[in-house]
Design a protein around this motif. Structure first.
Motif, PDB file in Angstrom:
ATOM      1  N   UNK A  68     -56.884 -33.868 -63.411  1.00 55.96           N
ATOM      2  CA  UNK A  68     -55.819 -34.642 -64.069  1.00 55.96           C
ATOM      3  C   UNK A  68     -55.953 -36.133 -63.783  1.00 55.96           C
ATOM      4  N   UNK A  69     -56.198 -36.480 -62.518  1.00 60.23           N
ATOM      5  CA  UNK A  69     -56.324 -37.910 -62.167  1.00 60.23           C
ATOM      6  C   UNK A  69     -57.552 -38.527 -62.834  1.00 60.23           C
ATOM      7  N   UNK A  70     -58.667 -37.795 -62.829  1.00 57.02           N
ATOM      8  CA  UNK A  70     -59.882 -38.313 -63.467  1.00 57.02           C
ATOM      9  C   UNK A  70     -59.682 -38.477 -64.967  1.00 57.02           C
ATOM     10  N   UNK A  71     -59.028 -37.513 -65.602  1.00 53.41           N
ATOM     11  CA  UNK A  71     -58.802 -37.593 -67.051  1.00 53.41           C
ATOM     12  C   UNK A  71     -57.949 -38.813 -67.404  1.00 53.41           C
ATOM     13  N   UNK A  72     -56.892 -39.055 -66.618  1.00 51.41           N
ATOM     14  CA  UNK A  72     -56.055 -40.227 -66.888  1.00 51.41           C
ATOM     15  C   UNK A  72     -56.841 -41.522 -66.696  1.00 51.41           C
ATOM     16  N   UNK A  73     -57.643 -41.579 -65.638  1.00 54.53           N
ATOM     17  CA  UNK A  73     -58.452 -42.783 -65.396  1.00 54.53           C
ATOM     18  C   UNK A  73     -59.396 -43.053 -66.566  1.00 54.53           C
ATOM     19  N   UNK A  74     -59.981 -42.001 -67.117  1.00 50.80           N
ATOM     20  CA  UNK A  74     -60.913 -42.172 -68.240  1.00 50.80           C
ATOM     21  C   UNK A  74     -60.156 -42.576 -69.505  1.00 50.80           C
ATOM     22  N   UNK A  75     -59.035 -41.924 -69.770  1.00 48.64           N
ATOM     23  CA  UNK A  75     -58.269 -42.227 -70.991  1.00 48.64           C
ATOM     24  C   UNK A  75     -57.787 -43.681 -70.982  1.00 48.64           C
ATOM     25  N   UNK A  76     -57.348 -44.159 -69.824  1.00 48.31           N
ATOM     26  CA  UNK A  76     -56.862 -45.541 -69.729  1.00 48.31           C
ATOM     27  C   UNK A  76     -58.018 -46.534 -69.606  1.00 48.31           C
ATOM     28  N   UNK A  77     -59.028 -46.189 -68.825  1.00 49.51           N
ATOM     29  CA  UNK A  77     -60.078 -47.152 -68.529  1.00 49.51           C
ATOM     30  C   UNK A  77     -61.115 -47.336 -69.625  1.00 49.51           C
ATOM     31  N   UNK A  78     -61.453 -46.269 -70.348  1.00 47.55           N
ATOM     32  CA  UNK A  78     -62.538 -46.368 -71.343  1.00 47.55           C
ATOM     33  C   UNK A  78     -62.240 -47.384 -72.449  1.00 47.55           C
ATOM     34  N   UNK A  79     -61.055 -47.386 -73.077  1.00 48.48           N
ATOM     35  CA  UNK A  79     -60.825 -48.400 -74.131  1.00 48.48           C
ATOM     36  C   UNK A  79     -60.977 -49.824 -73.615  1.00 48.48           C
ATOM     37  N   UNK A  80     -60.410 -50.107 -72.424  1.00 40.52           N
ATOM     38  CA  UNK A  80     -60.537 -51.452 -71.862  1.00 40.52           C
ATOM     39  C   UNK A  80     -61.996 -51.770 -71.540  1.00 40.52           C
ATOM     40  N   UNK A  81     -62.700 -50.813 -70.956  1.00 41.38           N
ATOM     41  CA  UNK A  81     -64.084 -51.043 -70.581  1.00 41.38           C
ATOM     42  C   UNK A  81     -64.984 -51.303 -71.773  1.00 41.38           C
ATOM     43  N   UNK A  82     -64.830 -50.499 -72.820  1.00 40.14           N
ATOM     44  CA  UNK A  82     -65.679 -50.660 -74.008  1.00 40.14           C
ATOM     45  C   UNK A  82     -65.351 -51.962 -74.727  1.00 40.14           C
ATOM     46  N   UNK A  83     -64.066 -52.280 -74.859  1.00 38.60           N
ATOM     47  CA  UNK A  83     -63.691 -53.538 -75.519  1.00 38.60           C
ATOM     48  C   UNK A  83     -64.191 -54.751 -74.734  1.00 38.60           C
ATOM     49  N   UNK A  84     -64.103 -54.686 -73.409  1.00 40.34           N
ATOM     50  CA  UNK A  84     -64.620 -55.791 -72.586  1.00 40.34           C
ATOM     51  C   UNK A  84     -66.130 -55.925 -72.751  1.00 40.34           C
ATOM     52  N   UNK A  85     -66.823 -54.796 -72.812  1.00 33.36           N
ATOM     53  CA  UNK A  85     -68.276 -54.838 -72.990  1.00 33.36           C
ATOM     54  C   UNK A  85     -68.649 -55.434 -74.349  1.00 33.36           C
ATOM     55  N   UNK A  86     -67.878 -55.076 -75.384  1.00 35.76           N
ATOM     56  CA  UNK A  86     -68.131 -55.652 -76.712  1.00 35.76           C
ATOM     57  C   UNK A  86     -67.925 -57.158 -76.695  1.00 35.76           C
ATOM     58  N   UNK A  87     -66.875 -57.589 -75.996  1.00 35.72           N
ATOM     59  CA  UNK A  87     -66.613 -59.027 -75.901  1.00 35.72           C
ATOM     60  C   UNK A  87     -67.760 -59.749 -75.197  1.00 35.72           C
ATOM     61  N   UNK A  88     -68.216 -59.182 -74.075  1.00 37.38           N
ATOM     62  CA  UNK A  88     -69.282 -59.818 -73.315  1.00 37.38           C
ATOM     63  C   UNK A  88     -70.595 -59.854 -74.097  1.00 37.38           C
ATOM     64  N   UNK A  89     -70.889 -58.777 -74.812  1.00 37.47           N
ATOM     65  CA  UNK A  89     -72.189 -58.679 -75.482  1.00 37.47           C
ATOM     66  C   UNK A  89     -72.218 -59.361 -76.840  1.00 37.47           C
TER      67      UNK A  89
END
Length: 284
Positions: A68-89
């Motif tokens: 449960x904790x891992x799933x929440x971390x992925x659901x919250x973290x992945x959109x921010x992480x991917x959007x930040x990566x798109x911004x940087x690249x």
């Protein structure tokens, strides 16, 4: 074979050997418990009573808490992480991108106990107030903090995947009249999806293996949680909290090693899937 290549090859085999030795050590320490006590109830039961007569060791609650904790971390973290990566690249100027990348890399080096303190003093009270809970020490608070901790992994690997997309693809898209936004989301990101998926899988491995933060924030409840807003204890927190109190070579001692072996196998499986995705991506 040049000596440089031999050194690299030896380093690779050394890492494999160390991993194999860790696995063998866990199996050796777990074996007495596996032979005498492991059954289906070990995985499906909800009771962890090391000092009762007879002692009972069942890990369903800890497995569910970790998931449960891992799933929440992925659901919250992945959109921010991917959007930040798109911004940087793709979006930010090179100089600003370098500065932000350096900040993310520094974040990766912050000790997990510091994130634990931040979660304890800031996130948990805020969660308790916002959701009107009796305590903020819950799986939700732990998942939120973990979602921040996995961002460096997500951003770094996703950005690399985006930068590896051949520029000819974007140029062809522009030549057909697509805008920059359309090129990013319909050409660049879909082409890099294999690398982004590998980044997500490695983020899962990072989150499920985290110990100190979940030990400090998740609440420590032994029973199987009914919701993400309940206090809970993932496998890593179970091992860290009890290993010093377990008599050496006791049933509890071997049971904790068995729980550690389960965690090792789960993490190994996640990393193996990530590696297969990366190899498959490079093979295409």
């Amino acid at each position: 074979m040049p000596y440089q290549q031999k050194l690299v090859t030896m380093a690779g085999y050394t890492v494999l050997l160390i991993t194999a030795l860790i696995f063998a050590f866990l199996v050796q320490q777990s074996w007495p418990f596996i032979v005498e006590h492991v059954s289906l109830e070990f995985f499906t039961g909800d009771r962890w009573l090391p000092v009762s007569l007879p002692p009972v060791f069942q890990i369903r609650g800890f497995l569910v808490s970790s998931a449960m904790i891992t799933a929440l971390a992925i659901v919250v973290g992945v959109p921010f992480g991917v959007l930040a990566a798109v911004s940087l690249a793709e979006l930010l100027p090179h100089g600003i991108s370098v500065v932000f990348r350096s900040i993310f890399e520094v974040t990766a080096g912050i000790p997990s106990v510091v994130f634990g303190f931040l979660g304890l003093k800031l996130v948990a009270p805020a969660v308790a107030d916002f959701f009107n809970l009796p305590t903020g020490l819950t799986g939700f608070s732990a998942g939120i903090v973990l979602s921040v901790m996995i961002l460096p992994t997500l951003i770094s690997l996703s950005e690399e995947a985006l930068r590896n997309v051949p520029r000819e693809y974007a140029e062809a898209s522009y030549a057909l009249g697509a805008s920059r936004w359309q090129t990013i989301w319909r050409v660049v990101v879909p082409t890099a999806r294999g690398g982004i998926a590998a980044a997500v899988l490695l983020g899962i491995g990072r989150a499920i293996g985290e110990t100190m933060t979940v030990l400090m924030i998740a609440g420590g409840r032994l029973a199987t949680p009914g919701s993400i807003f309940d206090p809970m204890r993932p496998i890593t927190a179970l091992i860290a909290s009890e290993v010093n109190n377990a008599a050496r070579f006791s049933v509890q001692y071997h049971a904790l090693f068995t729980a550690g072996l389960m965690l090792f196998l789960i993490t190994l499986a996640v990393n193996a899937v990530a590696a297969s995705v990366i190899v498959g991506k490079k093979g295409r």
